[in-house]
Write a protein that holds these residues in place. Structure first.
Motif, short mmCIF file in Angstrom:
data_model
loop_
_atom_site.label_atom_id
_atom_site.label_comp_id
_atom_site.label_asym_id
_atom_site.label_seq_id
_atom_site.Cartn_x
_atom_site.Cartn_y
_atom_site.Cartn_z
N UNK A 19 0.85 -1.19 0.00
CA UNK A 19 0.00 0.00 0.00
C UNK A 19 0.89 1.24 0.00
N UNK A 20 0.69 2.11 -1.00
CA UNK A 20 1.40 3.39 -1.10
C UNK A 20 0.35 4.49 -1.15
N UNK A 21 0.39 5.41 -0.19
CA UNK A 21 -0.65 6.43 -0.13
C UNK A 21 -0.02 7.80 0.17
N UNK A 22 -0.28 8.76 -0.70
CA UNK A 22 0.20 10.14 -0.53
C UNK A 22 1.72 10.19 -0.36
N UNK A 23 2.43 9.47 -1.21
CA UNK A 23 3.89 9.51 -1.23
C UNK A 23 4.35 10.16 -2.54
N UNK A 24 5.67 10.26 -2.76
CA UNK A 24 6.13 10.93 -3.97
C UNK A 24 5.91 10.05 -5.20
N UNK A 25 5.86 10.69 -6.36
CA UNK A 25 5.52 10.00 -7.60
C UNK A 25 6.53 8.93 -7.97
N UNK A 26 7.80 9.16 -7.64
CA UNK A 26 8.84 8.20 -8.00
C UNK A 26 8.60 6.86 -7.31
N UNK A 27 8.28 6.89 -6.02
CA UNK A 27 8.00 5.65 -5.31
C UNK A 27 6.73 4.99 -5.85
N UNK A 28 5.71 5.78 -6.14
CA UNK A 28 4.47 5.22 -6.65
C UNK A 28 4.68 4.49 -7.96
N UNK A 29 5.45 5.07 -8.87
CA UNK A 29 5.69 4.44 -10.17
C UNK A 29 6.50 3.16 -10.04
N UNK A 30 7.48 3.14 -9.16
CA UNK A 30 8.27 1.93 -8.96
C UNK A 30 7.42 0.80 -8.40
N UNK A 31 6.51 1.15 -7.50
CA UNK A 31 5.68 0.12 -6.89
C UNK A 31 4.58 -0.37 -7.84
N UNK A 32 4.15 0.50 -8.73
CA UNK A 32 3.09 0.13 -9.67
C UNK A 32 3.48 -1.08 -10.51
N UNK A 33 4.75 -1.16 -10.87
CA UNK A 33 5.23 -2.25 -11.73
C UNK A 33 5.37 -3.57 -10.98
N UNK A 34 5.20 -3.56 -9.67
CA UNK A 34 5.38 -4.78 -8.88
C UNK A 34 4.10 -5.60 -8.77
N UNK A 35 3.00 -5.09 -9.26
CA UNK A 35 1.72 -5.79 -9.12
C UNK A 35 1.72 -7.09 -9.91
N UNK A 36 1.37 -8.17 -9.23
CA UNK A 36 1.25 -9.49 -9.86
C UNK A 36 0.00 -10.16 -9.32
N UNK A 37 -0.24 -11.37 -9.76
CA UNK A 37 -1.39 -12.12 -9.26
C UNK A 37 -1.22 -12.49 -7.79
N UNK A 38 0.04 -12.53 -7.32
CA UNK A 38 0.31 -12.86 -5.92
C UNK A 38 0.48 -11.63 -5.04
N UNK A 39 0.83 -10.50 -5.65
CA UNK A 39 1.06 -9.27 -4.88
C UNK A 39 0.10 -8.18 -5.35
N UNK A 40 -0.83 -7.78 -4.47
CA UNK A 40 -1.77 -6.69 -4.76
C UNK A 40 -1.10 -5.37 -4.39
N UNK A 41 -1.11 -4.43 -5.32
CA UNK A 41 -0.51 -3.11 -5.10
C UNK A 41 -1.62 -2.07 -5.12
N UNK A 42 -1.71 -1.31 -4.03
CA UNK A 42 -2.73 -0.28 -3.89
C UNK A 42 -2.06 1.08 -3.78
N UNK A 43 -2.35 1.98 -4.72
CA UNK A 43 -1.72 3.30 -4.75
C UNK A 43 -2.80 4.37 -4.66
N UNK A 44 -2.67 5.21 -3.65
CA UNK A 44 -3.62 6.31 -3.43
C UNK A 44 -5.07 5.85 -3.46
N UNK A 45 -5.33 4.73 -2.82
CA UNK A 45 -6.69 4.26 -2.65
C UNK A 45 -7.21 3.33 -3.71
N UNK A 46 -6.43 3.10 -4.79
CA UNK A 46 -6.90 2.25 -5.89
C UNK A 46 -5.90 1.13 -6.16
#
Length: 603
Positions: free
Chosen positions: A573-600
């Motif tokens: 879960x990444x919420x209200x953090x800087x854009x660089x961290x959000x973009x890096x985490x967005x690519x980590x989403x898989x069927x085994x790892x759910x990634x939630x950024x700013x509520x979605x």
């Protein structure tokens, strides 16, 4: 335009919707217009759904609802009648938001009371032109359990009781609301006489809530059976008693007291309160006084919850044994000591909020399970803690002057929360908290370490204990990294959740990173409002049970550890953090790892 129904159509109709018919003027199912004489039988007996919306000129000349089996009722934007909303024959809401055109009474010309026998919840809101409700009609609500009246400023605002009401009272056998359990009146002009009548006709009432009813002037507690005989006669009144402070939502004792044997002229706004209530809440009634002895609340043999009682001599306040919950707000004395009839108590929950209180004595609260002390800015002493062996939850919030806390006897404590208690320099008995499961410490730094300053006695805190401390702890929230020492972390074998809030540090030092790896059972790790934090620890991958990682409002963290995340991680879960961290985490989403950024969640 006129709308009529004929013959078999009335008995077979199931659904009727009329929307946005600006030209429709008459809705008369019996074609009898104003000469229609109301019969107490359904006029659309099988109708289950009725919606009439945005028909400003429509005149409905029969009472609603039209049947006793409706599952949906909606009447809105029809200027000639009040708005209605009902569902599943259990809930009915009546409201009217436009400015009133004329005063009105809620009677059987408007409401088909006989079709509402199964209604359990009734709410009447913002009917500013409503003056009265038929008691005879109310008596047909045989299943009604909850009645809520909000912002009906003219309703029952006159002390004059019409002759018809007296006749209705006789026909209802003192039980116009035979099943009512909860009565809530907010922002209304109701007088004491009318409220007393409602209470008299609600023999099963358990909860009473009164908020901002300025015409209520005096409370008088009555034994069962005595209310009716006293309602319409001159009322005895003491020259002093308890004064309700509307601005502070509290009750405040006046300086003098006169025994009930002394009489005075009848007081307008007198409310007769029955003794069989279980919960009483009174808020925002600026002129309300209490007529009775200082110990009259002890007479409530069924009372389980009381809200905002206040200010007794020497702090001693007597309550009934049956009381289970007590919320005390804006207490004006410096000492408070709740006491109970026969020194026996069932009190399980106590909440105290006061800017004046300095001493709180709890020795009589021997059954207490939940204690909450908030915004007691002058509280310096919390006494009687040795009697709280049954206490399960303790919350201290914004008690700036409290210096010490004795927890030796609190062996049943499961949840401890201390926030913004900056003067708390002595915590005794932490070893006794063998059942503690949840611990939250924020802005109370004295808890964490002992002082090494010359000429000061050591402060008992986490760092002064061995690893046996909190063996059952499951969740921990702290705003300081100093507890992360070997003896403390080694003992947290049951810890599932660890939350860091408002850390001043930029990162964990190497020793603290190694100690975190001792938390083999940790499943949730959160960093929140850690504005200075820059780097997540490299050993994060070594937490074998971690399932959730949350980074919230940490603007300086720009990336995750190079070593990666734990294979066990299921949610990031990444919420209200800087854009660089959000973009890096967005690519980590898989069927085994759910990634939630700013509520979605990331697809």
């Amino acid at each position: 335009m006129f709308l009529y129904f004929h013959g078999d159509m009335k008995s077979s109709l199931r659904v009727l919707e009329i929307q946005s018919c600006n030209t429709l003027e008459v809705f008369d199912l019996f074609q009898k217009g104003h000469n229609y004489e109301i019969e107490h039988k359904p006029w659309l007996p099988n109708l289950r759904k009725l919606i009439v919306y945005n028909c400003p000129h429509l005149q409905v000349q029969t009472p609603l609802p039209p049947s006793a089996i409706f599952c949906e009722l909606l009447i809105r934007a029809v200027s000639t009648i009040m708005e209605m909303e009902g569902s599943s024959m259990e809930t009915l809401k009546l409201y009217k938001y436009e400015l009133p055109r004329e005063m009105m009474a809620l009677d059987d010309k408007i409401l088909a009371f006989h079709n509402l026998r199964d209604i359990k919840y009734l709410e009447i809101s913002w009917c500013t032109n409503l003056t009265s409700i038929s008691f005879k009609g109310l008596s047909q609500f045989i299943s009604l359990k909850s009645l809520k009246i909000v912002e009906c400023t003219e309703l029952f605002s006159s002390d004059d009781v019409p002759q018809q009401t007296h006749e209705d009272m006789l026909t209802t056998n003192d039980a116009a609301l035979p099943s009512l359990e909860s009565l809530r009146i907010e922002g209304c002009g109701i007088t004491g006489k009318w409220l007393s009548l409602m209470l008299q006709h609600s023999l099963t009432l358990k909860e009473l809530y009164i908020d901002h009813c300025p015409q209520l002037k005096q409370l008088k507690i009555e034994e069962e059976g005595k209310i009716q005989s006293n309602l319409l006669s001159a009322c005895e009144a003491s020259s002093a008693g308890y004064l309700y402070d509307a601005s502070r939502s509290s009750v405040r004792a006046s300086s003098g007291y006169v025994e009930d044997t002394q009489t005075s002229s009848a007081i307008d706004g007198l409310v007769h309160i029955p003794l069989n209530l279980r919960k009483i809440t009174i808020d925002g009634c600026p002129h309300l006084i209490f007529d009775g002895s200082r110990e009259s609340f002890a007479g409530f043999t069924s009372l389980e919850e009381e809200v905002e009682e206040d200010d007794q001599e020497n702090g001693r306040c007597l309550f009934p044994q049956s009381l289970e919950q007590l919320i005390w707000s804006d207490y004006s004395q410096i000492t408070l000591r709740p006491c109970f009839v026969g020194n026996l108590t069932c009190l399980k929950k106590l909440k105290v909020k006061s800017k004046s209180l300095e001493y709180l004595q709890l020795d009589s609260c021997r059954s207490l399970e939940d204690l909450e002390i908030v915004f007691c800015n002058h509280l310096v002493s919390l006494e009687g803690m040795q009697s709280l062996g049954t206490l399960r939850s303790l919350e201290l919030f914004n008690n700036f002057r409290l210096e010490s806390l004795q927890l030796h006897s609190c062996t049943s404590l499961e949840s401890l929360e201390i926030r913004y208690c900056n003067s708390l320099v002595s915590l005794q008995g932490l070893r006794s908290l063998v059942n503690l499961k949840h611990l939250k410490i924020v802005e109370s730094a004295a808890f964490y370490s002992f002082s090494t300053v010359e000429n000061y006695e050591p402060i008992e805190g986490i760092l002064s204990h061995s690893y046996e401390l909190f063996p059952a702890l499951e969740s921990l929230e702290i705003d300081d990294l100093s507890p992360l020492n070997m003896s403390f972390c080694k003992g947290l074998t049951c810890l599932r959740s660890l939350k860091f809030t408002d850390l001043d540090a930029t990162r964990l030092i190497d020793e603290q990173e190694r100690l975190l790896l001792l938390l083999r059972s940790l499943q949730e790790l959160q960093f929140k409002y850690c504005w200075e934090f820059v780097h997540l620890h490299a050993g994060l991958r070594g937490l074998p049970s971690l399932k959730t990682l949350e980074i919230i409002h940490c603007n300086r963290i720009s990336g995750l550890p190079k070593e990666g995340l734990p294979p066990s991680l299921e949610e990031l879960v990444i919420d209200e953090c800087n854009d660089e961290l959000s973009e890096k985490c967005r690519s980590l989403a898989t069927s085994k790892l759910a990634v939630k950024i700013d509520g979605s969640y990331v697809d």
